[in-house]
Design a protein around this motif. Sequence first.
Motif, PDB file in Angstrom:
ATOM      1  N   ASN A 238      -3.855   4.393   3.319  1.00 36.57           N
ATOM      2  CA  ASN A 238      -4.436   3.952   4.591  1.00 36.57           C
ATOM      3  C   ASN A 238      -5.090   2.583   4.447  1.00 36.57           C
ATOM      4  O   ASN A 238      -4.957   1.721   5.336  1.00 36.57           O
ATOM      5  N   ALA A 239      -5.792   2.362   3.354  1.00 36.48           N
ATOM      6  CA  ALA A 239      -6.448   1.075   3.137  1.00 36.48           C
ATOM      7  C   ALA A 239      -5.409  -0.039   3.009  1.00 36.48           C
ATOM      8  O   ALA A 239      -5.595  -1.143   3.554  1.00 36.48           O
ATOM      9  N   ILE A 240      -4.316   0.234   2.328  1.00 39.30           N
ATOM     10  CA  ILE A 240      -3.255  -0.763   2.180  1.00 39.30           C
ATOM     11  C   ILE A 240      -2.624  -1.073   3.538  1.00 39.30           C
ATOM     12  O   ILE A 240      -2.384  -2.234   3.883  1.00 39.30           O
ATOM     13  N   LEU A 241      -2.347  -0.033   4.333  1.00 44.50           N
ATOM     14  CA  LEU A 241      -1.749  -0.244   5.650  1.00 44.50           C
ATOM     15  C   LEU A 241      -2.681  -1.039   6.564  1.00 44.50           C
ATOM     16  O   LEU A 241      -2.230  -1.914   7.317  1.00 44.50           O
ATOM     17  N   LYS A 242      -3.969  -0.763   6.524  1.00 48.48           N
ATOM     18  CA  LYS A 242      -4.923  -1.517   7.337  1.00 48.48           C
ATOM     19  C   LYS A 242      -4.974  -2.977   6.895  1.00 48.48           C
ATOM     20  O   LYS A 242      -5.081  -3.881   7.730  1.00 48.48           O
TER      21      LYS A 242
END
Length: 88
Positions: A77-81
């Motif tokens: 999720n952090a990478i996608l954000k």
Amino acid sequence: MKHSRFTDEQIIGILKEQESGMRTVDVCRKHGISEATFYKYKAKFGGMEVSDARKLKALEDENAKLKKLLAETMLDNAILKDVASKKW
């Protein structure tokens, strides 16, 4: 975390020896453990049967797997954000 040289079943057996009337010092000397280790085992496994210890181990393993999955999902999720916030 360092692994114990005793299995959960063996630890419960050691505790049962002490409960059956042997002195704590004698039990510790027989099995080559310190009194501190004995009382640590007693805090974790005191009053348990072997089947209870097996259930506890299974739950601990499942909990570790779930924590790992959660960490991986949060990282994704952090990478996608991060990717979504960049301007192309």
